[in-house]
Write an enzyme that holds these catalytic residues in place. Structure first.
Site, PDB file in Angstrom:
ATOM      1  N   CYS A 159      26.980 102.601 -17.267  1.00  0.00           N
ATOM      2  CA  CYS A 159      26.543 101.319 -17.844  1.00  0.00           C
ATOM      3  C   CYS A 159      27.572 100.191 -17.731  1.00  0.00           C
ATOM      4  O   CYS A 159      27.220  99.072 -17.343  1.00  0.00           O
ATOM      5  CB  CYS A 159      26.170 101.525 -19.305  1.00  0.00           C
ATOM      6  SG  CYS A 159      24.871 102.752 -19.557  1.00  0.00           S
ATOM      7  N   ARG A 190      42.037 103.508 -13.973  1.00  0.00           N
ATOM      8  CA  ARG A 190      41.167 104.387 -13.193  1.00  0.00           C
ATOM      9  C   ARG A 190      40.538 105.450 -14.087  1.00  0.00           C
ATOM     10  O   ARG A 190      40.594 106.654 -13.814  1.00  0.00           O
ATOM     11  CB  ARG A 190      41.961 105.032 -12.049  1.00  0.00           C
ATOM     12  CG  ARG A 190      41.099 105.551 -10.891  1.00  0.00           C
ATOM     13  CD  ARG A 190      41.951 106.167  -9.784  1.00  0.00           C
ATOM     14  NE  ARG A 190      42.964 105.240  -9.343  1.00  0.00           N
ATOM     15  CZ  ARG A 190      44.277 105.504  -9.369  1.00  0.00           C
ATOM     16  NH1 ARG A 190      44.720 106.641  -9.853  1.00  0.00           N
ATOM     17  NH2 ARG A 190      45.139 104.604  -8.941  1.00  0.00           N
ATOM     18  N   SER A 191      39.887 105.031 -15.166  1.00  0.00           N
ATOM     19  CA  SER A 191      39.232 105.982 -16.062  1.00  0.00           C
ATOM     20  C   SER A 191      37.973 106.530 -15.399  1.00  0.00           C
ATOM     21  O   SER A 191      37.367 105.884 -14.539  1.00  0.00           O
ATOM     22  CB  SER A 191      38.865 105.316 -17.390  1.00  0.00           C
ATOM     23  OG  SER A 191      37.809 104.402 -17.201  1.00  0.00           O
ATOM     24  N   ASP A 213      46.335 102.374 -11.501  1.00  0.00           N
ATOM     25  CA  ASP A 213      46.533 103.096 -12.751  1.00  0.00           C
ATOM     26  C   ASP A 213      48.019 103.081 -13.080  1.00  0.00           C
ATOM     27  O   ASP A 213      48.809 102.429 -12.387  1.00  0.00           O
ATOM     28  CB  ASP A 213      45.988 104.516 -12.645  1.00  0.00           C
ATOM     29  CG  ASP A 213      45.463 105.044 -13.975  1.00  0.00           C
ATOM     30  OD1 ASP A 213      45.050 104.228 -14.814  1.00  0.00           O
ATOM     31  OD2 ASP A 213      45.466 106.265 -14.175  1.00  0.00           O
ATOM     32  N   ILE A 214      48.418 103.817 -14.097  1.00  0.00           N
ATOM     33  CA  ILE A 214      49.800 103.760 -14.577  1.00  0.00           C
ATOM     34  C   ILE A 214      50.817 104.035 -13.475  1.00  0.00           C
ATOM     35  O   ILE A 214      51.788 103.289 -13.314  1.00  0.00           O
ATOM     36  CB  ILE A 214      50.006 104.766 -15.736  1.00  0.00           C
ATOM     37  CG1 ILE A 214      49.169 104.366 -16.946  1.00  0.00           C
ATOM     38  CG2 ILE A 214      51.478 104.837 -16.126  1.00  0.00           C
ATOM     39  CD1 ILE A 214      49.193 105.371 -18.076  1.00  0.00           C
TER      40      ILE A 214
END
Length: 319
Positions: A159, A190-191, A213-214
């Site tokens: 969603c 980057r979840s 990302d980290i």
């Protein structure tokens, strides 16, 4: 809202409205008795944001005439509750309010317990598009599936990533023929729920997408088969930000800010975190032609409801 001649803030309620109007018109026409498609949200944590989101979802569903119920359970009971709801013929869609187990590794299968739970949801009821069936379809750029009657059903997309795409369409970042071809987009965080699927979706539509990302950065772009694929990159983050037409940041930290000096004029900036990932005042003071989207939540809820209607029409409608 316009704060200067060159800069603007986007009210996403304007983006959500046509989708919500279409959903309400459909519900009013098809379900005059009120027995509309039902969505269930499962709360198995004490996260205040999850509880707030559950309340928002209920109110949003009530406004368009969809049925909604929140079910609470212990996290150790969540898997059985999902399987129980998979078999409930009254329900057209379900969602789990994550995180539940957070970073805890899976005790069953998969990388984490939360990812395992997402794969327990029947794809015919997965309103969030997070089960393996839909994730696999996304990374294969498979946009249509078949139901039990052999009819085409559009694949369900996550969603919030879908909300970001619809906002970019509204802002005419998309070309009607070429999609996102020629666009450079940076997605920060980057979840598995937002950043990763969003990068793939944007790459499927033709963009070159830098996923930051980290401790790493990768490039997503189309391969010869038209699918968004992951590539190594030697570029540094600072240069990538300067090249980007669009920056989308979803870092769940109050202290994180994208460096304004690394952004270019005329950048579209989407904030998909519950915290503001850029200093808006500094951004508008130092850069020109900025389009800033501070929140995407109202469009996310509209996409949730849109997915519910698609699941109902594709898999649960009695003929």
């Amino acid at each position: 809202m316009t704060t200067a001649a060159e800069n603007r803030i986007v009210d996403v309620a304007v983006v959500a409205k046509p989708f919500l109007d279409d959903i309400k018109a459909f519900v009013d026409k098809e379900f005059p008795d009120g027995n509309s498609p039902k969505l269930v949200g499962i709360l198995a944590n004490e996260d205040p944001f999850a509880k707030m989101y559950a309340k928002w979802t209920r109110k949003a569903c009530e406004r368009v005439g969809l049925r909604y119920e929140t079910i609470e359970c212990k996290r150790t009971e969540l898997e059985d509750k999902v399987y129980e709801l998979n078999e409930d013929a009254e329900i057209s869609g379900m969602m789990v309010y994550y995180p539940v187990f957070g970073t805890l590794p899976s005790f069953m299968a998969g990388v984490s317990m939360d990812s395992y739970i997402s794969n327990c949801v029947d794809f015919k009821k997965d309103v969030e598009g997070m089960c393996f069936t839909y994730i696999q379809a996304l990374y294969r750029n498979q946009r249509v599936m078949k139901n039990d009657k052999g009819r085409n059903v559009k694949s369900i997309l996550p969603c919030t990533p879908l909300a970001c795409v619809k906002i970019l369409e509204h802002l005419q970042v998309f070309d009607s023929k070429e999609g996102l071809a020629g666009k450079t987009i940076t997605v920060i965080n980057r979840s598995q729920i937002v950043g990763h699927p969003l990068a793939a979706m944007l790459a499927n539509d033709g963009a070159e997408v830098y996923s930051k990302d980290i401790d790493s950065m990768f490039l997503f772009k189309k391969d010869s088969k038209g699918r968004g694929r992951l590539y190594e990159t030697e570029k540094n983050f600072k240069d990538v930000l300067k090249e980007s037409d669009v920056v989308i940041s979803g870092v769940p930290s109050k202290g994180y800010k994208v460096p304004v000096e690394d952004l270019s004029n005329n950048t579209v900036f989407l904030n998909v975190s519950s915290h503001e990932n850029v200093d808006k005042e500094e951004l508008f003071q130092k850069k020109k032609g900025i389009t800033y989207v501070p929140k995407v939540g109202k469009v996310t809820v509209a996409m949730l409801q849109r997915n519910l209607i698609r699941l109902y029409n594709g898999y649960h409608k009695k003929e």
